[in-house]
Scaffold this motif. Structure first.
Motif, PDB file in Angstrom:
ATOM      1  N   PRO A 234       3.117  -8.997  11.616  1.00 13.77           N
ATOM      2  CA  PRO A 234       2.896 -10.337  10.573  1.00 13.77           C
ATOM      3  C   PRO A 234       0.964  -9.620  10.925  1.00 13.77           C
ATOM      4  CG  PRO A 234       3.979 -11.565  11.689  1.00 13.77           C
ATOM      5  CD  PRO A 234       4.626 -10.523  12.115  1.00 13.77           C
ATOM      6  N   LEU A 235       0.622 -10.444  12.083  1.00 11.77           N
ATOM      7  CA  LEU A 235      -0.911  -9.993  12.607  1.00 11.77           C
ATOM      8  C   LEU A 235      -1.340  -8.657  11.970  1.00 11.77           C
ATOM      9  CD1 LEU A 235      -0.704 -11.824  15.457  1.00 11.77           C
ATOM     10  CD2 LEU A 235      -1.508 -12.798  13.198  1.00 11.77           C
ATOM     11  N   GLY A 236      -0.940  -7.426  12.058  1.00 13.06           N
ATOM     12  CA  GLY A 236      -1.679  -6.435  12.007  1.00 13.06           C
ATOM     13  C   GLY A 236      -0.958  -5.952   9.827  1.00 13.06           C
ATOM     14  N   THR A 237      -0.330  -6.709   9.435  1.00 11.12           N
ATOM     15  CA  THR A 237       0.159  -6.757   7.972  1.00 11.12           C
ATOM     16  C   THR A 237      -1.291  -7.717   7.782  1.00 11.12           C
ATOM     17  OG1 THR A 237       2.096  -7.039   8.448  1.00 11.12           O
ATOM     18  CG2 THR A 237       0.925  -7.120   6.261  1.00 11.12           C
ATOM     19  N   GLY A 238      -1.749  -8.758   8.124  1.00  2.83           N
ATOM     20  CA  GLY A 238      -3.127  -9.574   7.978  1.00  2.83           C
ATOM     21  C   GLY A 238      -4.349  -8.138   7.749  1.00  2.83           C
ATOM     22  N   LEU A 239      -3.906  -7.633   9.047  1.00  3.09           N
ATOM     23  CA  LEU A 239      -5.183  -6.836   9.362  1.00  3.09           C
ATOM     24  C   LEU A 239      -5.605  -5.663   7.922  1.00  3.09           C
ATOM     25  CD1 LEU A 239      -4.882  -5.876  13.134  1.00  3.09           C
ATOM     26  CD2 LEU A 239      -6.510  -6.892  12.196  1.00  3.09           C
ATOM     27  N   ALA A 240      -3.833  -4.942   8.089  1.00  2.00           N
ATOM     28  CA  ALA A 240      -4.032  -4.211   6.140  1.00  2.00           C
ATOM     29  C   ALA A 240      -4.422  -4.813   5.191  1.00  2.00           C
ATOM     30  CB  ALA A 240      -2.849  -3.570   5.959  1.00  2.00           C
ATOM     31  N   PHE A 241      -4.299  -6.083   4.864  1.00  2.00           N
ATOM     32  CA  PHE A 241      -4.814  -6.764   3.630  1.00  2.00           C
ATOM     33  C   PHE A 241      -6.547  -7.174   4.042  1.00  2.00           C
ATOM     34  CE2 PHE A 241      -7.427 -10.251   1.908  1.00  2.00           C
ATOM     35  CZ  PHE A 241      -5.799 -10.903   0.549  1.00  2.00           C
TER      36      PHE A 241
ATOM     37  N   ARG B 222      -8.112  -4.071   3.017  1.00  2.00           N
ATOM     38  CA  ARG B 222      -8.157  -3.714   1.474  1.00  2.00           C
ATOM     39  C   ARG B 222      -9.204  -4.387   1.273  1.00  2.00           C
ATOM     40  NH1 ARG B 222      -3.816  -6.144  -2.077  1.00  2.00           N
ATOM     41  NH2 ARG B 222      -4.077  -5.226  -4.502  1.00  2.00           N
ATOM     42  N   TYR B 223      -8.625  -5.879   1.594  1.00  2.00           N
ATOM     43  CA  TYR B 223     -10.008  -6.595   0.960  1.00  2.00           C
ATOM     44  C   TYR B 223     -11.236  -6.097   0.841  1.00  2.00           C
ATOM     45  CZ  TYR B 223     -12.415 -11.325  -0.008  1.00  2.00           C
ATOM     46  OH  TYR B 223     -12.895 -12.112  -0.445  1.00  2.00           O
ATOM     47  N   ARG B 224     -11.992  -5.810   2.269  1.00  2.00           N
ATOM     48  CA  ARG B 224     -13.197  -5.213   2.389  1.00  2.00           C
ATOM     49  C   ARG B 224     -13.875  -3.605   1.274  1.00  2.00           C
ATOM     50  NH1 ARG B 224     -12.136  -6.735   8.628  1.00  2.00           N
ATOM     51  NH2 ARG B 224     -13.008  -8.845   8.231  1.00  2.00           N
ATOM     52  N   GLY B 225     -12.371  -2.460   0.936  1.00  2.00           N
ATOM     53  CA  GLY B 225     -12.604  -1.996   0.260  1.00  2.00           C
ATOM     54  C   GLY B 225     -13.001  -0.994   1.116  1.00  2.00           C
ATOM     55  N   ASN B 226     -12.951  -0.313   2.438  1.00  2.00           N
ATOM     56  CA  ASN B 226     -12.951   0.021   3.672  1.00  2.00           C
ATOM     57  C   ASN B 226     -11.052   1.653   3.289  1.00  2.00           C
ATOM     58  OD1 ASN B 226     -10.920  -0.731   5.055  1.00  2.00           O
ATOM     59  ND2 ASN B 226     -12.878  -1.462   6.097  1.00  2.00           N
ATOM     60  N   ASP B 227     -11.703   2.745   3.757  1.00  2.00           N
ATOM     61  CA  ASP B 227     -10.171   3.242   3.903  1.00  2.00           C
ATOM     62  C   ASP B 227      -9.499   3.267   5.108  1.00  2.00           C
ATOM     63  OD1 ASP B 227     -11.907   4.937   5.826  1.00  2.00           O
ATOM     64  OD2 ASP B 227     -11.106   6.356   4.160  1.00  2.00           O
ATOM     65  N   SER B 228      -9.894   2.123   6.399  1.00  2.00           N
ATOM     66  CA  SER B 228      -9.493   2.044   7.410  1.00  2.00           C
ATOM     67  C   SER B 228      -7.713   1.669   7.169  1.00  2.00           C
ATOM     68  CB  SER B 228      -9.920   1.476   8.329  1.00  2.00           C
ATOM     69  OG  SER B 228     -11.627   1.108   8.637  1.00  2.00           O
ATOM     70  N   VAL B 229      -7.033   1.797   8.388  1.00  2.00           N
ATOM     71  CA  VAL B 229      -5.348   1.476   8.284  1.00  2.00           C
ATOM     72  C   VAL B 229      -5.162   1.075   9.195  1.00  2.00           C
ATOM     73  CG1 VAL B 229      -5.090   3.530   6.895  1.00  2.00           C
ATOM     74  CG2 VAL B 229      -5.002   3.554  10.025  1.00  2.00           C
ATOM     75  N   SER B 230      -4.297  -0.121   9.090  1.00  2.00           N
ATOM     76  CA  SER B 230      -3.837  -0.978  10.249  1.00  2.00           C
ATOM     77  C   SER B 230      -2.433  -0.561  11.120  1.00  2.00           C
ATOM     78  CB  SER B 230      -3.374  -1.968  10.236  1.00  2.00           C
ATOM     79  OG  SER B 230      -2.360  -3.041  10.804  1.00  2.00           O
ATOM     80  N   LEU B 231      -2.279  -0.037  12.821  1.00  2.00           N
ATOM     81  CA  LEU B 231      -1.398   0.930  13.348  1.00  2.00           C
ATOM     82  C   LEU B 231      -0.707  -0.665  14.369  1.00  2.00           C
ATOM     83  CD1 LEU B 231      -3.901   3.850  14.575  1.00  2.00           C
ATOM     84  CD2 LEU B 231      -2.487   3.524  12.339  1.00  2.00           C
ATOM     85  N   THR B 232       0.309  -0.896  13.081  1.00  2.00           N
ATOM     86  CA  THR B 232       0.844  -1.903  13.812  1.00  2.00           C
ATOM     87  C   THR B 232       2.558  -2.094  14.843  1.00  2.00           C
ATOM     88  OG1 THR B 232       0.247  -3.088  12.108  1.00  2.00           O
ATOM     89  CG2 THR B 232       2.148  -4.325  13.939  1.00  2.00           C
ATOM     90  N   TYR B 233       2.031  -1.511  16.277  1.00  2.00           N
ATOM     91  CA  TYR B 233       2.961  -1.292  17.538  1.00  2.00           C
ATOM     92  C   TYR B 233       4.091  -2.651  17.646  1.00  2.00           C
ATOM     93  CZ  TYR B 233       0.243   2.609  18.217  1.00  2.00           C
ATOM     94  OH  TYR B 233      -0.500   4.214  18.444  1.00  2.00           O
ATOM     95  N   PHE B 234       5.376  -2.057  17.236  1.00  2.00           N
ATOM     96  CA  PHE B 234       6.270  -3.083  18.103  1.00  2.00           C
ATOM     97  C   PHE B 234       7.492  -2.134  18.343  1.00  2.00           C
ATOM     98  CE2 PHE B 234       6.912  -2.795  13.679  1.00  2.00           C
ATOM     99  CZ  PHE B 234       8.075  -2.599  12.702  1.00  2.00           C
ATOM    100  N   GLY B 235       8.651  -2.893  18.629  1.00  2.00           N
ATOM    101  CA  GLY B 235      10.208  -1.921  19.443  1.00  2.00           C
ATOM    102  C   GLY B 235      11.264  -2.285  18.507  1.00  2.00           C
ATOM    103  N   ASP B 236      12.354  -2.088  19.381  1.00  2.00           N
ATOM    104  CA  ASP B 236      13.315  -1.785  18.407  1.00  2.00           C
ATOM    105  C   ASP B 236      13.820  -3.285  18.344  1.00  2.00           C
ATOM    106  OD1 ASP B 236      15.552  -1.534  21.536  1.00  2.00           O
ATOM    107  OD2 ASP B 236      13.246  -0.013  21.483  1.00  2.00           O
TER     108      ASP B 236
END
Length: 351
Positions: A152-159, A162-176
């Motif tokens: 959820p934190l990585g999802t928030g970084l993606a938000f 989007r809110y800032r209008g840049n073209d950066s992405v959030s790379l959110t790693y997690f395990g199986d």
């Protein structure tokens, strides 16, 4: 009238580690064409992670590193390939097996190692340890010890992107193992609903702590975990840095173009136990050795480099020597750097 036995349940056969997905071949993927410079960069990056983690294991055994310590040995191609596909400004967040991610981002090896030993020069001032390191400069938002809390934190970084209008992405790693947590699916729903630029990178190393994926997951194809939310996903040979790079290029482009989230299941493998305290008796030595012999991510690159005459044995030995020198310097610094002053207990506290 037929009697009904309320205790009747369908019986499922328990699979041994040898029957698990760990024994299956790694999934084939599209392969990125690497230049000589990219092959050498990938080799050096993965070798640094491998040698650093080996040294961290030694220092843990010597009692210089306390608490938990989860090593990334065997999984180096995942973060290395993704970083080769990312650009400045992309956010990175992961769980507790995080040292490799920091090094791939270019964070100082001395600072990482000093944090492991709890010293003043550590990236979290010696207060975070193995699982909790951060770097605002490198857009690295941790290392998180709570399983799946980073999703959820990585999802928030993606938000935020989007809110800032840049073209950066959030790379959110997690395990199986984390992939079975409820907060993951709440995040998936929100990310797709709002078309957030997040790449969910599931590092499937085949064992959630000591449990094979076939014993804990009803759906072992983790690339399909987002289907009910209309999130596309692909399985990737996470032991081949070229396959990782190709898949990451696809996923990151998808997100940058405003299409919403994307899932990458990296089929990888850890050589060591879940943590330094795990003897890993739930799998055979033969299983681990087979992966080392046939799929080692570093040896694959080394073999390609030599076969294509991109570098000589002597040149690769110089790279290895340089990497070992960096790691030795980091270990020396982390051993002799002073511990934090007691007053640090009262700093960096949110009230």
């Amino acid at each position: 009238m037929a009697s009904v036995q309320s205790s009747a349940r369908p019986k499922t056969a328990r699979k041994s580690a040898a029957d698990s997905d760990a024994a299956a071949p790694f999934t084939g993927s599209n392969i990125a064409e690497f230049t000589r410079e990219q092959e050498l960069e990938a080799y050096k990056m993965m070798l640094l992670i491998r040698r650093f983690e080996e040294k961290a294991g030694q220092m843990y055994g010597m009692g210089l590193i306390g608490g938990f310590c989860h090593l990334y040995i065997g999984q180096e191609a995942v973060v290395s390939g993704v970083q080769l596909a990312s650009k400045e400004g992309d956010a990175v967040i992961t769980g507790y097996r995080d040292h490799g991610h920091m090094l791939a981002l270019g964070m100082d090896a001395k600072g990482v190692m000093a944090e492991l030993t709890g010293r003043r020069g550590g990236l979290s001032k010696g207060k975070g340890g193995s699982m909790h390191m951060f770097s605002k400069e490198k857009h690295f938002y941790g290392g998180h010890g709570i399983v799946a809390a980073q999703v959820p934190l990585g999802t928030g970084l993606a938000f935020a992107h989007r809110y800032r209008g840049n073209d950066s992405v959030s790379l959110t790693y997690f395990g199986d193992g984390a992939a079975n947590q409820g907060q993951v699916y709440e995040s998936f729903n929100m990310a797709e609903l709002w078309k957030l630029p997040v790449v969910y990178i599931i590092e499937n190393n085949r064992y959630a702590m000591g449990t094979a994926v076939t014993r804990a997951s009803a759906q072992t194809d983790f690339s399909k975990r987002g289907l009910s939310f209309n999130i596309p996903g692909v399985q990737v040979d996470g032991m081949d840095v070229r396959a990782v790079k190709a898949a990451a290029d696809q996923a990151i482009s998808w997100c940058r173009e405003g299409n919403g989230p994307f899932i990458l299941e990296m089929q990888t493998y850890r050589y060591r136990g879940h943590s330094m305290s795990d003897p890993a008796k739930y799998r055979t030595k033969e299983e681990v050795q087979k992966v080392r012999d046939e799929h080692d991510p570093i040896e694959q690159v080394r073999s390609r480099i030599l076969k294509a005459n991109m570098a000589t044995e002597d040149e690769l030995k110089k790279i290895d020597a340089g990497v070992r020198a960096v790691v030795a310097e980091a270990a020396e610094f982390a051993t002799n750097d002073p511990e934090p002053d007691a007053s640090e207990l009262w700093t960096d506290i949110l009230k």
